[in-house]
Design a protein around this motif. Structure first.
Motif, mmCIF file in Angstrom:
data_model
loop_
_atom_site.group_PDB
_atom_site.id
_atom_site.type_symbol
_atom_site.label_atom_id
_atom_site.label_comp_id
_atom_site.label_asym_id
_atom_site.label_seq_id
_atom_site.Cartn_x
_atom_site.Cartn_y
_atom_site.Cartn_z
ATOM 1 N N VAL A 65 1.011 -1.095 0.010
ATOM 2 C CA VAL A 65 -0.095 -0.152 -0.123
ATOM 3 C C VAL A 65 0.946 1.276 0.077
ATOM 4 O O VAL A 65 0.528 2.175 -0.710
ATOM 5 C CB VAL A 65 -0.938 0.070 1.138
ATOM 6 N N ASN A 66 1.988 1.112 0.815
ATOM 7 C CA ASN A 66 2.924 2.462 0.880
ATOM 8 C C ASN A 66 3.511 2.567 -0.586
ATOM 9 O O ASN A 66 3.870 3.767 -0.806
ATOM 10 C CB ASN A 66 3.907 2.255 2.014
ATOM 11 N N SER A 67 3.747 1.577 -1.540
ATOM 12 C CA SER A 67 4.368 1.893 -2.701
ATOM 13 C C SER A 67 3.077 1.785 -3.755
ATOM 14 O O SER A 67 3.589 1.609 -4.885
ATOM 15 C CB SER A 67 5.329 0.689 -2.956
ATOM 16 N N ASN A 68 2.070 2.297 -3.372
ATOM 17 C CA ASN A 68 0.986 2.505 -4.385
ATOM 18 C C ASN A 68 0.400 1.490 -5.182
ATOM 19 O O ASN A 68 -0.026 1.499 -6.144
ATOM 20 C CB ASN A 68 1.279 3.761 -5.246
ATOM 21 N N GLU A 69 0.749 0.303 -4.537
ATOM 22 C CA GLU A 69 0.046 -1.166 -5.132
ATOM 23 C C GLU A 69 -0.930 -1.580 -4.185
ATOM 24 O O GLU A 69 -0.820 -2.325 -3.614
ATOM 25 C CB GLU A 69 1.106 -1.911 -5.336
ATOM 26 N N VAL A 70 -1.998 -0.799 -4.396
ATOM 27 C CA VAL A 70 -3.270 -0.779 -3.559
ATOM 28 C C VAL A 70 -4.235 -2.034 -4.005
ATOM 29 O O VAL A 70 -4.406 -2.976 -3.438
ATOM 30 C CB VAL A 70 -4.102 0.421 -3.365
ATOM 31 N N PHE A 71 -4.896 -1.969 -5.175
ATOM 32 C CA PHE A 71 -5.818 -2.779 -5.873
ATOM 33 C C PHE A 71 -4.996 -3.824 -6.687
ATOM 34 O O PHE A 71 -5.321 -3.757 -8.172
ATOM 35 C CB PHE A 71 -6.980 -1.931 -6.463
ATOM 36 N N VAL A 72 -4.493 -4.727 -6.122
ATOM 37 C CA VAL A 72 -3.778 -5.811 -6.940
ATOM 38 C C VAL A 72 -4.035 -7.232 -6.205
ATOM 39 O O VAL A 72 -4.391 -7.146 -4.890
ATOM 40 C CB VAL A 72 -2.090 -5.659 -6.844
ATOM 41 N N TRP A 73 -4.030 -8.397 -6.926
ATOM 42 C CA TRP A 73 -4.406 -9.366 -6.203
ATOM 43 C C TRP A 73 -3.454 -9.817 -5.443
ATOM 44 O O TRP A 73 -4.014 -10.705 -4.534
ATOM 45 C CB TRP A 73 -4.268 -10.482 -7.619
ATOM 46 N N ASP A 74 -2.220 -9.324 -5.195
ATOM 47 C CA ASP A 74 -1.232 -9.966 -4.424
ATOM 48 C C ASP A 74 -1.851 -9.665 -3.076
ATOM 49 O O ASP A 74 -1.674 -10.156 -1.824
ATOM 50 C CB ASP A 74 0.057 -9.326 -4.516
ATOM 51 N N ASN A 75 -2.400 -8.259 -2.835
ATOM 52 C CA ASN A 75 -3.141 -7.791 -1.545
ATOM 53 C C ASN A 75 -4.186 -8.586 -0.972
ATOM 54 O O ASN A 75 -4.231 -8.574 0.057
ATOM 55 C CB ASN A 75 -3.416 -6.415 -1.877
ATOM 56 N N VAL A 76 -4.989 -9.131 -2.070
ATOM 57 C CA VAL A 76 -6.087 -9.929 -1.586
ATOM 58 C C VAL A 76 -5.447 -11.291 -1.046
ATOM 59 O O VAL A 76 -5.987 -11.697 -0.016
ATOM 60 C CB VAL A 76 -6.870 -10.349 -2.971
ATOM 61 N N PHE A 120 -12.358 -8.538 9.908
ATOM 62 C CA PHE A 120 -12.026 -7.504 9.063
ATOM 63 C C PHE A 120 -11.238 -7.559 8.041
ATOM 64 O O PHE A 120 -11.392 -7.135 6.927
ATOM 65 C CB PHE A 120 -11.730 -6.215 10.153
ATOM 66 N N ASN A 121 -10.027 -8.278 8.326
ATOM 67 C CA ASN A 121 -9.164 -8.386 7.266
ATOM 68 C C ASN A 121 -9.784 -9.495 6.146
ATOM 69 O O ASN A 121 -9.640 -9.035 4.772
ATOM 70 C CB ASN A 121 -7.880 -9.298 7.931
ATOM 71 N N LEU A 122 -10.582 -10.415 6.431
ATOM 72 C CA LEU A 122 -11.215 -11.271 5.490
ATOM 73 C C LEU A 122 -12.236 -10.477 4.878
ATOM 74 O O LEU A 122 -12.344 -10.481 3.684
ATOM 75 C CB LEU A 122 -11.909 -12.439 6.157
ATOM 76 N N ILE A 123 -12.818 -9.521 5.424
ATOM 77 C CA ILE A 123 -13.755 -8.821 4.879
ATOM 78 C C ILE A 123 -13.193 -8.095 3.732
ATOM 79 O O ILE A 123 -13.933 -7.685 2.660
ATOM 80 C CB ILE A 123 -15.024 -8.147 5.621
ATOM 81 N N VAL A 124 -12.319 -7.003 4.200
ATOM 82 C CA VAL A 124 -11.300 -6.278 3.259
ATOM 83 C C VAL A 124 -11.146 -6.938 1.912
ATOM 84 O O VAL A 124 -10.899 -6.605 0.954
ATOM 85 C CB VAL A 124 -10.280 -5.634 4.097
ATOM 86 N N ALA A 125 -10.571 -8.291 2.384
ATOM 87 C CA ALA A 125 -9.865 -8.914 1.202
ATOM 88 C C ALA A 125 -10.962 -9.398 0.212
ATOM 89 O O ALA A 125 -10.498 -9.181 -1.106
ATOM 90 C CB ALA A 125 -9.245 -10.299 1.662
ATOM 91 N N GLU A 126 -11.856 -9.655 0.697
ATOM 92 C CA GLU A 126 -13.322 -9.968 -0.179
ATOM 93 C C GLU A 126 -13.529 -8.715 -1.088
ATOM 94 O O GLU A 126 -14.057 -8.625 -2.205
ATOM 95 C CB GLU A 126 -14.302 -10.431 0.512
ATOM 96 N N VAL A 127 -13.606 -7.581 -0.143
ATOM 97 C CA VAL A 127 -14.000 -6.301 -0.974
ATOM 98 C C VAL A 127 -12.923 -5.955 -1.938
ATOM 99 O O VAL A 127 -13.464 -5.481 -3.210
ATOM 100 C CB VAL A 127 -13.918 -5.089 0.137
ATOM 101 N N PHE A 128 -11.638 -6.116 -1.617
ATOM 102 C CA PHE A 128 -10.679 -5.997 -2.690
ATOM 103 C C PHE A 128 -10.861 -6.832 -3.974
ATOM 104 O O PHE A 128 -10.720 -6.546 -5.028
ATOM 105 C CB PHE A 128 -9.142 -6.175 -2.197
ATOM 106 N N ALA A 129 -11.340 -8.254 -3.665
ATOM 107 C CA ALA A 129 -11.269 -8.943 -4.769
ATOM 108 C C ALA A 129 -12.522 -8.738 -5.557
ATOM 109 O O ALA A 129 -12.520 -8.900 -7.087
ATOM 110 C CB ALA A 129 -11.613 -10.430 -4.201
ATOM 111 N N ILE A 130 -13.568 -8.363 -5.086
ATOM 112 C CA ILE A 130 -14.811 -8.015 -5.940
ATOM 113 C C ILE A 130 -14.443 -6.768 -6.616
ATOM 114 O O ILE A 130 -14.844 -6.588 -7.909
ATOM 115 C CB ILE A 130 -16.037 -7.704 -5.018
ATOM 116 N N GLY A 131 -13.901 -5.874 -5.949
ATOM 117 C CA GLY A 131 -13.442 -4.370 -6.849
ATOM 118 C C GLY A 131 -12.584 -4.992 -7.979
ATOM 119 O O GLY A 131 -12.559 -4.328 -9.041
ATOM 120 N N LEU A 132 -11.552 -5.771 -7.648
ATOM 121 C CA LEU A 132 -10.768 -6.278 -8.848
ATOM 122 C C LEU A 132 -11.430 -6.971 -10.064
ATOM 123 O O LEU A 132 -10.976 -6.896 -11.380
ATOM 124 C CB LEU A 132 -9.468 -7.029 -8.229
ATOM 125 N N LYS A 133 -12.445 -7.726 -9.442
ATOM 126 C CA LYS A 133 -13.013 -8.386 -10.633
ATOM 127 C C LYS A 133 -13.873 -7.624 -11.381
ATOM 128 O O LYS A 133 -14.053 -7.439 -12.652
ATOM 129 C CB LYS A 133 -14.088 -9.410 -10.051
#
Length: 142
Positions: A65-76, A120-133
């Protein structure tokens, strides 16, 4: 993000105190049985590995996140590993508390913050996954 890091650090610090206390009690009481002691060691190693994996994954997520890689599959996957690792820690440690005869409310009071952080971590991961899809579908739309 700073609050999440602070939560993880305080959880590990509190866990270290509980580990030291359990180590002292175990040394004073002596091992009840060889199988029980072996099971305790294996459970302790699983908890240690899950906690380390969870902590490292969370730190990698923060660095991404600090290196501006927010919405990537690796973060999920990093967030999922963090949440699952914490759930494993909670399940094993609270199971040990129940075996020792503690009641549900005291165990819940002790580990509710870790449980909330894990979910909370699991919910945020799923939100990221939906956003990436959704982003992938939009990229394919002409």
């Amino acid at each position: 993000l700073l609050l999440m890091v602070a939560q993880v650090v305080t959880t590990f610090v509190m866990g270290a105190d509980a580990f030291a206390e359990g180590w002292r009690e175990g040394r004073e009481a002596g091992a009840a049985s060889t199988w029980g002691a072996l099971l305790g060691i294996i459970a302790g190693l699983v908890v240690l590995i899950a906690a380390i994996v969870s902590f490292v994954c969370f730190l990698r997520f923060i660095l991404n996140v600090n290196s501006n890689e927010v919405f990537v599959w690796d973060n999920v996957s990093l967030l999922r590993l963090t949440g699952i690792g914490l759930l494993v820690v909670i399940l094993i440690v609270s199971g040990g508390e129940f075996i020792e005869g503690r009641d549900f409310s005291s165990v819940l009071d002790k580990y509710i913050d870790m449980l909330i952080f894990s979910v909370f971590n699991l919910i945020v991961a799923e939100v990221f996954a939906i956003g990436l899809k959704l982003k992938q579908e939009q990229d394919l739309t002409i």
